[in-house]
Design a protein around this motif. Sequence first.
Motif, PDB file in Angstrom:
ATOM      1  N   VAL A 119       2.200  20.887  -3.979  1.00  0.00           N
ATOM      2  CA  VAL A 119       2.926  19.380  -3.772  1.00  0.00           C
ATOM      3  C   VAL A 119       3.501  19.202  -5.037  1.00  0.00           C
ATOM      4  CG1 VAL A 119       2.281  16.975  -3.565  1.00  0.00           C
ATOM      5  CG2 VAL A 119       1.149  18.858  -2.187  1.00  0.00           C
ATOM      6  N   VAL A 152       0.608  23.154   4.192  1.00  0.00           N
ATOM      7  CA  VAL A 152       0.885  22.623   2.595  1.00  0.00           C
ATOM      8  C   VAL A 152       0.450  23.704   1.823  1.00  0.00           C
ATOM      9  CG1 VAL A 152       1.014  20.775   0.814  1.00  0.00           C
ATOM     10  CG2 VAL A 152       0.944  20.219   3.542  1.00  0.00           C
ATOM     11  N   ALA A 167       6.970  18.481  -0.752  1.00  0.00           N
ATOM     12  CA  ALA A 167       5.978  19.574  -0.451  1.00  0.00           C
ATOM     13  C   ALA A 167       6.573  20.889  -0.124  1.00  0.00           C
ATOM     14  CB  ALA A 167       4.908  18.985   0.268  1.00  0.00           C
ATOM     15  N   GLU A 185       1.894  13.183  -3.369  1.00  0.00           N
ATOM     16  CA  GLU A 185       0.619  13.415  -3.324  1.00  0.00           C
ATOM     17  C   GLU A 185      -0.259  12.586  -2.576  1.00  0.00           C
ATOM     18  OE1 GLU A 185       2.335  12.916  -6.196  1.00  0.00           O
ATOM     19  OE2 GLU A 185       2.642  14.685  -6.965  1.00  0.00           O
TER      20      GLU A 185
END
Length: 174
Positions: free
Chosen positions: A114, A111, A119, A145
Amino acid sequence: MAETADRGGRTVLEALERGQVCKGVVSSIEQFGAFVDIGGFHGLVNGAELTWAHHFDAVSDIVEVGQEVTIVVLDVDIERERASFSLKALYPDPLEDFARVQFGRVIAGRVERVMRFGAFVQVHENFAGLVPIQELSERDADEPESIFRIGDEVMVEVVAINMHRRRILLSLRS
């Protein structure tokens, strides 16, 4: 997109052709790209033509003044005494290889960002794809999140690749 310093530079410009491969030296670096000197003519390598990498902080991360480079001529405008060059055109597009090998597969990613709509997951050293918020509905989450943290390693399926817009759509897999 370039400037000629003298008649010699003009002669070089007039000899350039679209698709031609040339050697030159980086003469200056700007926020938007780098100028390359080819025999007295200075042409521009726009930032988007420096590398296939999806992100870099500064042009100086890719090239430096005085560096010898090989470029491909993208465009020549004799009237305006300009030419545009590319460094990345010398190399195959890594997205094409990625699409051929990874489309439809479940792969690991990290990741990167975000956002409220999903994301961005880095799935290759040169690019990231989007896991949209709609993909999270079965997880009872309206807030990305609550699912993702920057740096998380996740498994994603590569469900769509738009080569023209250079977009990768991902689906979250447990």
